[in-house]
Write a protein that holds these residues in place. Structure first.
Motif, PDB file in Angstrom:
ATOM      1  N   ALA A  27       0.820  -1.209   0.000  1.00  0.00           N
ATOM      2  CA  ALA A  27       0.000   0.000   0.000  1.00  0.00           C
ATOM      3  C   ALA A  27       0.856   1.262   0.000  1.00  0.00           C
ATOM      4  CB  ALA A  27      -0.940   0.002   1.197  1.00  0.00           C
ATOM      5  N   VAL A  28       1.978   1.229   0.708  1.00  0.00           N
ATOM      6  CA  VAL A  28       2.930   2.341   0.736  1.00  0.00           C
ATOM      7  C   VAL A  28       4.308   1.760   0.431  1.00  0.00           C
ATOM      8  CG1 VAL A  28       3.991   4.148   2.137  1.00  0.00           C
ATOM      9  CG2 VAL A  28       1.553   3.651   2.386  1.00  0.00           C
ATOM     10  N   ASP A  29       5.017   2.400  -0.493  1.00  0.00           N
ATOM     11  CA  ASP A  29       6.235   1.788  -1.036  1.00  0.00           C
ATOM     12  C   ASP A  29       7.406   2.770  -1.002  1.00  0.00           C
ATOM     13  OD1 ASP A  29       8.102   0.299  -2.387  1.00  0.00           O
ATOM     14  OD2 ASP A  29       7.007   0.213  -4.283  1.00  0.00           O
ATOM     15  N   GLY A  30       8.179   2.719   0.084  1.00  0.00           N
ATOM     16  CA  GLY A  30       9.382   3.547   0.174  1.00  0.00           C
ATOM     17  C   GLY A  30       9.101   5.039   0.175  1.00  0.00           C
ATOM     18  N   LEU A  31       8.053   5.459   0.878  1.00  0.00           N
ATOM     19  CA  LEU A  31       7.624   6.857   0.855  1.00  0.00           C
ATOM     20  C   LEU A  31       8.505   7.731   1.746  1.00  0.00           C
ATOM     21  CD1 LEU A  31       5.505   8.950  -0.041  1.00  0.00           C
ATOM     22  CD2 LEU A  31       4.116   8.259   1.926  1.00  0.00           C
ATOM     23  N   ASN A  47      -7.933   5.674  -6.589  1.00  0.00           N
ATOM     24  CA  ASN A  47      -8.302   4.685  -5.573  1.00  0.00           C
ATOM     25  C   ASN A  47      -7.224   3.603  -5.513  1.00  0.00           C
ATOM     26  OD1 ASN A  47     -10.711   5.962  -4.957  1.00  0.00           O
ATOM     27  ND2 ASN A  47     -11.885   4.807  -6.466  1.00  0.00           N
ATOM     28  N   GLY A  48      -6.820   3.258  -4.289  1.00  0.00           N
ATOM     29  CA  GLY A  48      -5.783   2.258  -4.122  1.00  0.00           C
ATOM     30  C   GLY A  48      -4.377   2.809  -4.190  1.00  0.00           C
ATOM     31  N   ALA A  49      -4.245   4.134  -4.228  1.00  0.00           N
ATOM     32  CA  ALA A  49      -2.913   4.738  -4.345  1.00  0.00           C
ATOM     33  C   ALA A  49      -2.140   4.707  -3.034  1.00  0.00           C
ATOM     34  CB  ALA A  49      -3.027   6.187  -4.830  1.00  0.00           C
ATOM     35  N   GLY A  50      -2.841   4.527  -1.911  1.00  0.00           N
ATOM     36  CA  GLY A  50      -2.177   4.502  -0.614  1.00  0.00           C
ATOM     37  C   GLY A  50      -2.444   5.715   0.246  1.00  0.00           C
ATOM     38  N   LYS A  51      -3.410   6.562  -0.154  1.00  0.00           N
ATOM     39  CA  LYS A  51      -3.679   7.789   0.601  1.00  0.00           C
ATOM     40  C   LYS A  51      -4.163   7.484   2.012  1.00  0.00           C
ATOM     41  CE  LYS A  51      -6.735   9.529  -2.201  1.00  0.00           C
ATOM     42  NZ  LYS A  51      -6.853   8.362  -3.128  1.00  0.00           N
ATOM     43  N   SER A  52      -5.158   6.602   2.138  1.00  0.00           N
ATOM     44  CA  SER A  52      -5.716   6.313   3.463  1.00  0.00           C
ATOM     45  C   SER A  52      -4.686   5.644   4.357  1.00  0.00           C
ATOM     46  CB  SER A  52      -6.960   5.430   3.330  1.00  0.00           C
ATOM     47  OG  SER A  52      -8.007   6.132   2.687  1.00  0.00           O
ATOM     48  N   THR A  53      -3.897   4.736   3.800  1.00  0.00           N
ATOM     49  CA  THR A  53      -2.851   4.089   4.599  1.00  0.00           C
ATOM     50  C   THR A  53      -1.816   5.105   5.058  1.00  0.00           C
ATOM     51  OG1 THR A  53      -3.139   1.977   3.458  1.00  0.00           O
ATOM     52  CG2 THR A  53      -1.049   2.321   4.593  1.00  0.00           C
ATOM     53  N   THR A  54      -1.468   6.040   4.184  1.00  0.00           N
ATOM     54  CA  THR A  54      -0.514   7.091   4.553  1.00  0.00           C
ATOM     55  C   THR A  54      -1.041   7.900   5.729  1.00  0.00           C
ATOM     56  OG1 THR A  54       0.348   7.242   2.300  1.00  0.00           O
ATOM     57  CG2 THR A  54       0.678   9.152   3.730  1.00  0.00           C
ATOM     58  N   LEU A  55      -2.319   8.264   5.697  1.00  0.00           N
ATOM     59  CA  LEU A  55      -2.900   9.030   6.800  1.00  0.00           C
ATOM     60  C   LEU A  55      -2.968   8.185   8.072  1.00  0.00           C
ATOM     61  CD1 LEU A  55      -5.787  11.013   5.039  1.00  0.00           C
ATOM     62  CD2 LEU A  55      -3.423  11.706   5.465  1.00  0.00           C
ATOM     63  N   ASP A  56      -3.296   6.901   7.942  1.00  0.00           N
ATOM     64  CA  ASP A  56      -3.336   6.022   9.109  1.00  0.00           C
ATOM     65  C   ASP A  56      -1.955   5.902   9.754  1.00  0.00           C
ATOM     66  OD1 ASP A  56      -6.023   5.569   8.842  1.00  0.00           O
ATOM     67  OD2 ASP A  56      -5.817   3.610   7.879  1.00  0.00           O
ATOM     68  N   LEU A  57      -0.910   5.805   8.943  1.00  0.00           N
ATOM     69  CA  LEU A  57       0.463   5.743   9.463  1.00  0.00           C
ATOM     70  C   LEU A  57       0.817   7.040  10.165  1.00  0.00           C
ATOM     71  CD1 LEU A  57       2.174   4.078   6.383  1.00  0.00           C
ATOM     72  CD2 LEU A  57       1.937   3.037   8.634  1.00  0.00           C
ATOM     73  N   HIS A  63       1.221   0.911  11.822  1.00  0.00           N
ATOM     74  CA  HIS A  63       2.663   1.060  11.987  1.00  0.00           C
ATOM     75  C   HIS A  63       3.369   0.572  10.732  1.00  0.00           C
ATOM     76  CE1 HIS A  63       2.053   2.029  16.202  1.00  0.00           C
ATOM     77  NE2 HIS A  63       1.272   0.965  16.301  1.00  0.00           N
ATOM     78  N   PRO A  64       4.408   1.258  10.304  1.00  0.00           N
ATOM     79  CA  PRO A  64       5.101   0.858   9.079  1.00  0.00           C
ATOM     80  C   PRO A  64       5.829  -0.471   9.245  1.00  0.00           C
ATOM     81  CG  PRO A  64       6.304   2.617  10.178  1.00  0.00           C
ATOM     82  CD  PRO A  64       5.010   2.461  10.922  1.00  0.00           C
ATOM     83  N   ASP A  65       5.922  -1.216   8.142  1.00  0.00           N
ATOM     84  CA  ASP A  65       6.740  -2.435   8.150  1.00  0.00           C
ATOM     85  C   ASP A  65       8.216  -2.063   8.152  1.00  0.00           C
ATOM     86  OD1 ASP A  65       4.418  -3.991   7.989  1.00  0.00           O
ATOM     87  OD2 ASP A  65       4.407  -3.869   5.802  1.00  0.00           O
ATOM     88  N   THR A  66       8.561  -1.037   7.399  1.00  0.00           N
ATOM     89  CA  THR A  66       9.923  -0.521   7.364  1.00  0.00           C
ATOM     90  C   THR A  66       9.868   1.006   7.301  1.00  0.00           C
ATOM     91  OG1 THR A  66      10.035  -0.624   4.938  1.00  0.00           O
ATOM     92  CG2 THR A  66      10.823  -2.547   6.165  1.00  0.00           C
ATOM     93  N   GLY A  67      10.941   1.649   7.707  1.00  0.00           N
ATOM     94  CA  GLY A  67      10.997   3.100   7.666  1.00  0.00           C
ATOM     95  C   GLY A  67      10.461   3.732   8.942  1.00  0.00           C
ATOM     96  N   THR A  68      10.465   5.077   8.955  1.00  0.00           N
ATOM     97  CA  THR A  68      10.105   5.827  10.160  1.00  0.00           C
ATOM     98  C   THR A  68       9.127   6.943   9.821  1.00  0.00           C
ATOM     99  OG1 THR A  68      12.303   5.434  11.078  1.00  0.00           O
ATOM    100  CG2 THR A  68      11.003   7.183  12.091  1.00  0.00           C
ATOM    101  N   VAL A  69       8.086   7.072  10.655  1.00  0.00           N
ATOM    102  CA  VAL A  69       7.136   8.185  10.573  1.00  0.00           C
ATOM    103  C   VAL A  69       7.325   9.050  11.815  1.00  0.00           C
ATOM    104  CG1 VAL A  69       4.719   8.868  10.429  1.00  0.00           C
ATOM    105  CG2 VAL A  69       5.480   6.750   9.316  1.00  0.00           C
ATOM    106  N   SER A  70       7.473  10.350  11.618  1.00  0.00           N
ATOM    107  CA  SER A  70       7.646  11.249  12.762  1.00  0.00           C
ATOM    108  C   SER A  70       6.731  12.452  12.638  1.00  0.00           C
ATOM    109  CB  SER A  70       9.101  11.728  12.857  1.00  0.00           C
ATOM    110  OG  SER A  70       9.470  12.459  11.703  1.00  0.00           O
TER     111      SER A  70
END
Length: 316
Positions: A27-31, A47-57, A63-70
């Motif tokens: 859903a989110v790829d190396g953002l 639709n399906g671009a990853g917008k909702s998942t990005t907002l949820d993160l 929580h991300p599988d990899t990477g960091t959200v701050s």
């Protein structure tokens, strides 16, 4: 990819090589991105671009599988507990058997830096329905209540997911005027929308997501320029051989329709071209004489479609 220059200040939002998958779907790829104080940022994507998942993160709901959200240099949870984030999401219901005023007062009482409930309702345009039960509201009124809850206190970041769905034109205009005031006071506003005209008119910055990746990041004008095409439209009295028209150089799309002329044989032609000057020169070379010729840049919606379609073509 065009990016806006980052101010020399601590970012409000930071994504560093963030990925999130659901089974075989990424859903989110190396953002990676940064948002800064006072920016109004539109998040676009099919639709399906990853917008909702990005907002949820961003909100710590996932929580991300990899990477960091701050957020503000710390974790999303820390920022939310401190009352620095207000969110208006599509998901999640509202309590039904309470009045609008009771609900707003509850949210104000829970915020670490609350505003007065009366002021919150006035700003959201719901003071006149304060005594109405939540389950008796129209879709547009529910959206305005959601907005009131998102702005119940003095937050530094406001996140909006399709905020004007169900609102009429006047309500949408009033809503965005309020959001511009929020940004002018130094708050960061991030909104996901399918109304691309809103993004064009409101956003200082536009992010285009596609399959979880950031395709474009810049002002609306920069996004339009990135598409690399211009619109050409004209009328023809006697019509044109469509095969010859489609053979013109640098075309990316073409539509032909009857123009409704008295003679009944007129046509209106609308094309997109990656080199409008060369296309128009070749058009005259066909021996036709277009009337009402107009050449203009793409609107944000056409640019968005061009960018995402080009990406789909690359991946196919």
């Amino acid at each position: 990819m065009t990016t806006t220059a980052a101010p020399a200040t601590t970012p409000v939002v930071g994504f560093d090589q963030v990925s999130k998958t659901y089974g075989s779907v990424r859903a989110v790829d190396g953002l990676s991105l940064r948002l800064y104080p006072g920016e109004t940022v539109a998040l676009l994507g099919p639709n399906g671009a990853g917008k909702s998942t990005t907002l949820d993160l961003l909100l710590g709901l996932k929580h991300p599988d990899t990477g960091t959200v701050s957020l503000f240099g710390g974790s999303p949870r820390e920022a939310i507990v401190a009352g620095r984030v207000g969110a208006m999401l599509q998901s999640g219901g509202l309590m039904d058997e309470v009045t609008v005023e009771e609900l707003v007062k509850l949210f104000c009482s829970l915020h670490p830096k609350p505003y007065k409930a009366a002021d919150v309702m006035a700003r959201a345009g719901i003071a006149q329905i304060a005594d109405r039960k939540v389950n008796k509201l129209s879709g547009g009124q529910v959206q305005r209540v959601r907005f009131a809850l998102a702005t119940a206190g003095d937050s530094d970041l406001i996140i909006l997911d399709e905020p004007t769905t169900g609102m009429d034109v006047s309500a949408r205009q009033a809503f965005w005027a309020t959001m511009r005031e929020q940004a002018d006071q130094g708050r960061t506003v991030l909104f996901a929308t399918h109304y691309l005209e809103e993004a064009d008119a409101i956003a200082d910055r536009v992010l285009v997501l596609h399959r979880g990746r950031l395709l474009a990041d810049g002002t609306a004008a920069e996004i339009k320029a990135k598409a690399g095409s211009r619109r050409v439209s004209f009328d023809l009295e006697g019509g044109i051989d469509e095969a010859a028209l489609r053979a013109l150089p640098f075309l990316t799309s073409v539509t032909v329709s009857n123009s409704g002329s008295a003679a009944g044989s007129g046509q209106t032609v609308r094309i997109q071209s990656s080199d409008a000057d060369a296309t128009v020169h070749a058009l005259y070379g066909l021996g036709v004489y277009p009337r009402n010729l107009e050449v203009a840049g793409l609107g944000l919606e056409q640019a968005f479609v061009a960018i995402t379609e080009a990406e789909e073509a690359k991946q196919s």
